[in-house]
Scaffold this motif. Structure first.
Motif, mmCIF file in Angstrom:
data_model
loop_
_atom_site.group_PDB
_atom_site.id
_atom_site.type_symbol
_atom_site.label_atom_id
_atom_site.label_comp_id
_atom_site.label_asym_id
_atom_site.label_seq_id
_atom_site.Cartn_x
_atom_site.Cartn_y
_atom_site.Cartn_z
ATOM 1 N N LEU A 67 0.883 -1.194 0.151
ATOM 2 C CA LEU A 67 -0.146 -0.141 0.075
ATOM 3 C C LEU A 67 0.784 1.305 -0.143
ATOM 4 O O LEU A 67 0.600 2.321 -0.665
ATOM 5 C CB LEU A 67 -1.043 -0.087 1.217
ATOM 6 C CG LEU A 67 -2.111 -0.866 1.070
ATOM 7 C CD1 LEU A 67 -3.012 -0.660 2.533
ATOM 8 C CD2 LEU A 67 -3.107 -0.452 0.053
ATOM 9 N N ALA A 68 2.050 1.086 0.898
ATOM 10 C CA ALA A 68 2.700 2.274 0.926
ATOM 11 C C ALA A 68 3.299 2.628 -0.598
ATOM 12 O O ALA A 68 3.450 3.682 -1.081
ATOM 13 C CB ALA A 68 4.000 2.169 1.962
ATOM 14 N N LYS A 69 3.878 1.737 -1.259
ATOM 15 C CA LYS A 69 4.387 1.928 -2.377
ATOM 16 C C LYS A 69 3.582 2.356 -3.550
ATOM 17 O O LYS A 69 3.742 3.318 -4.345
ATOM 18 C CB LYS A 69 5.271 0.655 -2.895
ATOM 19 C CG LYS A 69 6.619 0.309 -2.096
ATOM 20 C CD LYS A 69 7.272 -0.914 -2.819
ATOM 21 C CE LYS A 69 6.517 -2.223 -2.787
ATOM 22 N NZ LYS A 69 7.183 -3.327 -2.980
ATOM 23 N N ALA A 70 2.396 1.844 -3.339
ATOM 24 C CA ALA A 70 1.364 2.268 -4.357
ATOM 25 C C ALA A 70 0.652 3.668 -4.052
ATOM 26 O O ALA A 70 0.486 4.223 -5.059
ATOM 27 C CB ALA A 70 0.179 1.183 -4.187
ATOM 28 N N LEU A 71 0.366 3.941 -2.954
ATOM 29 C CA LEU A 71 -0.009 5.459 -2.619
ATOM 30 C C LEU A 71 1.267 6.464 -3.207
ATOM 31 O O LEU A 71 1.105 7.568 -3.619
ATOM 32 C CB LEU A 71 -0.168 5.655 -0.983
ATOM 33 C CG LEU A 71 -1.741 4.870 -0.920
ATOM 34 C CD1 LEU A 71 -1.764 4.781 0.826
ATOM 35 C CD2 LEU A 71 -2.763 5.737 -1.203
ATOM 36 N N ALA A 72 2.325 6.078 -2.911
ATOM 37 C CA ALA A 72 3.506 7.073 -3.168
ATOM 38 C C ALA A 72 3.580 7.086 -4.602
ATOM 39 O O ALA A 72 3.785 8.265 -5.058
ATOM 40 C CB ALA A 72 5.069 6.426 -2.693
ATOM 41 N N LEU A 73 3.395 5.992 -5.447
ATOM 42 C CA LEU A 73 3.436 5.938 -6.970
ATOM 43 C C LEU A 73 2.047 6.852 -7.351
ATOM 44 O O LEU A 73 2.482 7.555 -8.412
ATOM 45 C CB LEU A 73 3.236 4.782 -7.704
ATOM 46 C CG LEU A 73 4.931 3.995 -7.332
ATOM 47 C CD1 LEU A 73 4.282 2.656 -7.815
ATOM 48 C CD2 LEU A 73 5.793 4.679 -8.473
ATOM 49 N N HIS A 74 1.088 6.878 -6.733
ATOM 50 C CA HIS A 74 -0.079 7.506 -7.214
ATOM 51 C C HIS A 74 0.086 9.111 -7.023
ATOM 52 O O HIS A 74 -0.502 9.747 -7.750
ATOM 53 C CB HIS A 74 -1.387 7.042 -6.427
ATOM 54 C CG HIS A 74 -2.499 7.714 -6.533
ATOM 55 N ND1 HIS A 74 -3.070 7.671 -7.712
ATOM 56 C CD2 HIS A 74 -3.517 8.251 -5.616
ATOM 57 C CE1 HIS A 74 -4.568 8.418 -7.835
ATOM 58 N NE2 HIS A 74 -4.589 8.759 -6.436
ATOM 59 N N HIS A 75 0.501 9.340 -5.586
ATOM 60 C CA HIS A 75 0.833 10.666 -5.340
ATOM 61 C C HIS A 75 2.279 11.593 -5.779
ATOM 62 O O HIS A 75 2.358 12.415 -5.501
ATOM 63 C CB HIS A 75 0.660 10.974 -3.882
ATOM 64 C CG HIS A 75 -0.754 10.521 -3.228
ATOM 65 N ND1 HIS A 75 -1.678 11.467 -3.386
ATOM 66 C CD2 HIS A 75 -1.128 9.539 -2.480
ATOM 67 C CE1 HIS A 75 -2.827 11.103 -2.731
ATOM 68 N NE2 HIS A 75 -2.321 10.030 -2.458
#
Length: 312
Positions: free
Chosen positions: A182-190
């Motif tokens: 989740l951390a990696k996905a949210l960082a990429l999204h933002h």
């Protein structure tokens, strides 16, 4: 003398990587024990228990009841799913004693089915079903059910979540590794850098007020609440939902802020029913040991699936 069912020797925590297999691990863990030799063993394993020799889902070990029994000179070895004793533990854990932390108001509840689930290395789940004067424990592999987004925000970052075996399941998101995904996905999204190298980094950073870490935990909390509510519906868990595992006790404040409960309760057309289901985090340090003690000292009280070996 210890009370019946009380542990007399707590085994040290070890990583599976520290030993070649369960026989070696048990021998290492028993080095400090100087009591009477054990005659039998009940071993809780993190996978489906459908035969007396099984391979763990998230580790390289094969757990063979006959091999363990012969190597350690035991008369009997019983294998159960790791959430079987966690389910048994909720018959002895008490909120008044500080074993549990409530999530939202505590409704009256009922004597119905209770559900235990939890994110850790993987995701475990089991139901405790009252059957006359006994409890049937239904261990499940619910963590391997498909899991998807439900709103615009989740739809935005969902494509960035790493798939496992080509799938996004509850365990892929709701586990220690899932927290990092989740951390990696949210960082990429933002479009920002993910400064975390492991799940523990996220939990520590959130305690220090890191904005991204807090957002990750809030997202995790809502996803956990949604899935817990879905499983509560599946099992008609009117007796309560109990969150176990290694992650939830470390983020109780986040879980109590409301996102978990809001997602748990959004079960139209059964919102009113969901609001009446009590939910707790198990904060007792060793619920599985409490459950194992209950299983072996009150054997006639429980019905559960197991596999094993007995000396001829």
């Amino acid at each position: 003398m210890p009370a019946p069912g009380e542990p007399v020797h707590l085994l040290p925590r070890m990583l599976t990587a520290e030993a070649a297999g369960p026989v070696e691990a048990i021998k290492m863990a028993m080095k400090g024990y100087d009591g009477s030799p054990p005659r039998s063993a009940m071993i809780a394993v993190a996978t489906r228990v459908d035969r007396p020799a099984i391979r763990l889902t998230n580790a390289h070990w094969t757990v063979d009841a006959a091999e363990i029994g012969a190597a350690l000179g035991l008369e009997r070895v019983v294998l159960v799913n790791d959430y079987t004793p966690v389910a048994a533990s909720v018959t002895v854990l008490e909120a008044a004693r500080g074993d549990l932390a409530s999530l939202g108001q505590i409704p009256a509840g009922s004597a119905g089915t209770r559900l235990v689930l939890g994110p850790g290395t993987g995701f475990g789940a089991a139901a405790l079903v009252p059957v006359e004067d006994r409890f049937a424990i239904l261990a499940t592999e619910a963590g391997h059910m498909d899991f998807g987004p439900v709103d615009a925000e989740e739809t935005g970052f969902w494509p960035y979540i790493e798939r496992v075996g080509g799938r996004i399941t509850a365990e892929v998101v709701l586990s220690g590794p899932g927290l990092f995904r989740l951390a990696k996905a949210l960082a990429l999204h933002h479009q920002t850098q993910c400064a975390f190298g492991a799940p523990n980094d996220i939990l520590t950073a959130a305690q220090e007020g890191n904005i991204l870490a807090l957002k990750i935990l809030d997202c995790f909390s809502r996803c956990l609440g949604r899935f817990a509510g879905d499983l509560a519906l599946t099992f008609e868990a009117s007796g309560g939902v109990f969150i176990a595992g290694g992650i939830a006790p470390r983020m109780v404040e986040t879980l109590q802020k409301g996102g978990f409960r809001e997602a748990f309760d959004q079960k139209a057309p059964h919102d009113a029913w969901a609001r009446g289901v009590p939910a707790f985090v198990i904060i007792h340090r060793e619920p599985a040991l409490q459950g194992l003690a209950a299983l072996v000292t009150h054997e006639d009280r429980f019905i559960y699936q197991s596999q094993g070996w007995q000396r001829p």
